[in-house]
Write an enzyme that holds these catalytic residues in place. Structure first.
Site, PDB file in Angstrom:
ATOM      1  CB  CYS A  75      -0.947   0.007   1.194  1.00  0.00           C
ATOM      2  SG  CYS A  75      -2.049  -1.409   1.182  1.00  0.00           S
ATOM      3  CG  HIS A  98      -3.383   3.300   1.006  1.00  0.00           C
ATOM      4  ND1 HIS A  98      -3.741   2.761  -0.211  1.00  0.00           N
ATOM      5  CD2 HIS A  98      -3.547   2.313   1.924  1.00  0.00           C
ATOM      6  CE1 HIS A  98      -4.093   1.490  -0.016  1.00  0.00           C
ATOM      7  NE2 HIS A  98      -3.986   1.203   1.259  1.00  0.00           N
ATOM      8  CG  ASN A 117      -6.817  -1.039  -0.129  1.00  0.00           C
ATOM      9  OD1 ASN A 117      -5.928  -0.812  -0.948  1.00  0.00           O
ATOM     10  ND2 ASN A 117      -6.585  -1.191   1.152  1.00  0.00           N
TER      11      ASN A 117
HETATM   12  N1  ACO Z   1     -19.368  -9.761   5.172  1.00  0.00           N
HETATM   13  C1  ACO Z   1     -20.052 -10.120   6.253  1.00  0.00           C
HETATM   14  N2  ACO Z   1     -19.473 -10.468   7.418  1.00  0.00           N
HETATM   15  C2  ACO Z   1     -18.127 -10.442   7.461  1.00  0.00           C
HETATM   16  C3  ACO Z   1     -17.340 -10.069   6.367  1.00  0.00           C
HETATM   17  C4  ACO Z   1     -18.015  -9.714   5.172  1.00  0.00           C
HETATM   18  N3  ACO Z   1     -17.354  -9.330   4.077  1.00  0.00           N
HETATM   19  N4  ACO Z   1     -16.050 -10.119   6.719  1.00  0.00           N
HETATM   20  C5  ACO Z   1     -16.009 -10.527   8.002  1.00  0.00           C
HETATM   21  N5  ACO Z   1     -17.267 -10.728   8.455  1.00  0.00           N
HETATM   22  C6  ACO Z   1     -17.689 -11.152   9.776  1.00  0.00           C
HETATM   23  C7  ACO Z   1     -16.655 -12.008  10.442  1.00  0.00           C
HETATM   24  O1  ACO Z   1     -16.772 -13.343  10.056  1.00  0.00           O
HETATM   25  C8  ACO Z   1     -16.984 -11.796  11.903  1.00  0.00           C
HETATM   26  O2  ACO Z   1     -18.062 -12.623  12.232  1.00  0.00           O
HETATM   27  P1  ACO Z   1     -18.136 -13.328  13.676  1.00  0.00           P
HETATM   28  O3  ACO Z   1     -18.147 -12.209  14.661  1.00  0.00           O
HETATM   29  O4  ACO Z   1     -19.406 -14.104  13.578  1.00  0.00           O
HETATM   30  O5  ACO Z   1     -16.900 -14.167  13.760  1.00  0.00           O
HETATM   31  C9  ACO Z   1     -17.455 -10.359  11.963  1.00  0.00           C
HETATM   32  O6  ACO Z   1     -17.828 -10.012  10.616  1.00  0.00           O
HETATM   33  C10 ACO Z   1     -16.396  -9.406  12.440  1.00  0.00           C
HETATM   34  O7  ACO Z   1     -15.162  -9.725  11.770  1.00  0.00           O
HETATM   35  P2  ACO Z   1     -13.902  -8.832  11.866  1.00  0.00           P
HETATM   36  O8  ACO Z   1     -12.848  -9.293  10.916  1.00  0.00           O
HETATM   37  O9  ACO Z   1     -13.527  -8.688  13.321  1.00  0.00           O
HETATM   38  O10 ACO Z   1     -14.538  -7.527  11.297  1.00  0.00           O
HETATM   39  P3  ACO Z   1     -14.236  -6.051  11.624  1.00  0.00           P
HETATM   40  O11 ACO Z   1     -15.422  -5.453  12.233  1.00  0.00           O
HETATM   41  O12 ACO Z   1     -12.918  -5.853  12.244  1.00  0.00           O
HETATM   42  O13 ACO Z   1     -14.133  -5.494  10.129  1.00  0.00           O
HETATM   43  C11 ACO Z   1     -12.447  -4.993   8.512  1.00  0.00           C
HETATM   44  C12 ACO Z   1     -13.238  -6.084   9.212  1.00  0.00           C
HETATM   45  C13 ACO Z   1     -13.427  -4.141   7.690  1.00  0.00           C
HETATM   46  C14 ACO Z   1     -11.436  -5.610   7.598  1.00  0.00           C
HETATM   47  C15 ACO Z   1     -11.810  -4.134   9.605  1.00  0.00           C
HETATM   48  O14 ACO Z   1     -11.080  -4.919  10.493  1.00  0.00           O
HETATM   49  C16 ACO Z   1     -10.904  -3.117   9.046  1.00  0.00           C
HETATM   50  O15 ACO Z   1     -11.337  -2.155   8.454  1.00  0.00           O
HETATM   51  N6  ACO Z   1      -9.592  -3.291   9.251  1.00  0.00           N
HETATM   52  C17 ACO Z   1      -8.609  -2.441   8.655  1.00  0.00           C
HETATM   53  C18 ACO Z   1      -7.970  -3.227   7.637  1.00  0.00           C
HETATM   54  C19 ACO Z   1      -7.975  -2.549   6.327  1.00  0.00           C
HETATM   55  O16 ACO Z   1      -8.506  -1.502   6.096  1.00  0.00           O
HETATM   56  N7  ACO Z   1      -7.281  -3.183   5.459  1.00  0.00           N
HETATM   57  C20 ACO Z   1      -7.143  -2.653   4.184  1.00  0.00           C
HETATM   58  C21 ACO Z   1      -5.937  -3.234   3.611  1.00  0.00           C
HETATM   59  S1  ACO Z   1      -4.536  -2.827   4.489  1.00  0.00           S
HETATM   60  C22 ACO Z   1      -4.208  -1.318   4.106  1.00  0.00           C
HETATM   61  O17 ACO Z   1      -4.503  -0.871   3.058  1.00  0.00           O
HETATM   62  C23 ACO Z   1      -3.588  -0.521   5.145  1.00  0.00           C
END
Ligand code: ACO
Length: 348
Positions: A114, A275, A305
């Site tokens: 990234c 980013h 992204n």
């Molecule tokens: N649709 C529906 N449910 C989902 C999905 C989806 N696409 N993905 C995960 N879930 C579910 C999981 O299975 C989990 O269910 P459970 O509680 O029954 O086990 C629940 O949602 C929560 O999962 P988490 O992974 O903890 O979800 P979170 O609320 O943290 O959101 C996300 C995930 C959006 C990736 C978040 O962690 C985030 O924004 N992290 C930052 C990472 C990021 O932005 N990365 C981008 C790439 S890296 C970069 O560019 C810097």
């Protein structure tokens, strides 16, 4: 010492639009979940057979070169940032050189995910400053769709990423005080594996010592094995919450570092182009810096992204929309896998 400026910026996104509802045809997810957590409404996916990371990079490069008012024959160095190269090796830089029929100039590939484009910009800036090169083509391009898994097991990763490319031409600045004022690069490998694609790779002895992945032999091995593919170990892995926590600290840190190095404060920024990791991350950073909505550019809603391509695509769209004008103070910032993070402060 000369300073460098972005003389031309361009981008290319593939035609195929996949909305959040389209993704729910392949996995258990919903438009509501994706928009609430990431801000993403839709993304573009490259043509499966016709488009590659290199071909998309070429389309963006053509626009950047034209806008810089030069031709491909004026380019004297190529820097290509991607995490989704056409081949494991060689890199995309040489493929672009070949396909664009450029002169036999140097080509450097950057694997900084990234933050790849901002790192690439910093490298180009040094070469322009020393006078070694005059017209450097910097490309960020990604074809994520080909390596992602569209089953429910990978939904936390595959709903976030999209395909596309951006490019810039760097030249010597002609006006006093114009151009790239400074760049700031950082890394911390302590959590290298939490946002990563672990295979293929040369580390199998470490990761698989208890598994019968290799034949019992003194030399040789495999970069990837059938059981790694079958088990899903050869797919991108992300601990989303851990990435989120680190990103919201490092983004403001590296932006403030760039501002302080040039005796500016956040109030002086005309446009922040972060980013496009996740809209929630950008909004959090915006709030911390006290910036109004019109001073932060976001387009993750349309493209997801796009990793190394996200900063140049956003900068190119902002420029096209008239939000990047001569004399403006533009801040680019990125954070990603590694972890690596970086910023660039530019007087346009
Ligand atoms: N649709 C529906 N449910 C989902 C999905 C989806 N696409 N993905 C995960 N879930 C579910 C999981 O299975 C989990 O269910 P459970 O509680 O029954 O086990 C629940 O949602 C929560 O999962 P988490 O992974 O903890 O979800 P979170 O609320 O943290 O959101 C996300 C995930 C959006 C990736 C978040 O962690 C985030 O924004 N992290 C930052 C990472 C990021 O932005 N990365 C981008 C790439 S890296 C970069 O560019 C810097």
């Amino acid at each position: 010492m000369y300073s460098s400026k972005i003389a031309g910026i361009g981008h290319y996104v593939p035609k195929n639009v996949y909305t959040n509802n389209d993704l729910s045809r392949f996995m258990e997810t919903s438009d509501e979940w994706i928009q609430e957590r990431t801000g993403i409404k839709e993304r573009r996916f490259a043509d499966r057979y016709e488009e590659t990371t290199t071909t998309m990079g070429i389309e963006a490069a053509k626009v950047a070169i034209e806008r810089a008012g030069i031709t491909k024959d004026d380019i004297d160095f190529i820097i290509f940032a991607t995490l989704s190269p056409d081949y494991y090796f060689p890199g995309c830089g040489v493929l672009l050189q070949r396909e664009m029929q450029m002169k036999e100039v140097g080509a450097l590939d950057i694997r900084n995910q990234c933050s790849g484009f901002v790192y690439a910009l910093s490298v180009a800036d040094q070469f322009i400053k020393t006078g070694m090169y005059k017209n450097i083509l910097v490309v960020g391009s990604e074809k994520h769709s080909f390596a992602m898994d569209f089953e429910t097991r990978s939904r936390n990763v595959s709903v976030i990423f999209g395909d596309g490319a951006g490019a810039a031409v760097l030249q010597r600045a002609t006006k006093e005080g114009q151009g790239i004022l400074s760049t700031h690069l950082h890394s911390d490998g302590a959590d290298a594996e939490i946002l990563a694609m672990h295979y293929p790779g040369a580390h199998a002895n470490k990761w698989l010592k208890d598994k019968p992945a290799f034949p019992d032999q003194e030399l040789g091995g495999l970069f990837i094995t059938a059981d790694q593919i079958e088990s899903g170990a050869a797919l991108p892995y992300m601990d989303g919450p851990a990435v989120f926590k680190k990103a919201v600290v490092k983004f403001p840190e590296v932006i403030n570092e760039a501002l302080a190095a040039n005796s500016y404060t956040a109030k002086d920024i005309d446009l922040l182009v972060p980013h496009q990791a996740n809209l929630r991350i950008s909004q959090y950073v915006q709030q911390l810096l006290g910036l109004p909505d019109d001073k932060v550019f976001n387009n993750i809603q349309k493209y997801g992204n796009t990793t190394a391509a996200s900063v140049p695509i956003a900068l190119s769209e902002a420029w096209e929309a008239g939000k990047v004008k001569e004399g403006d103070l533009i801040c680019l910032a990125a954070f990603g896998s590694g972890f690596t993070w970086a910023s660039a402060l530019i007087k346009w």
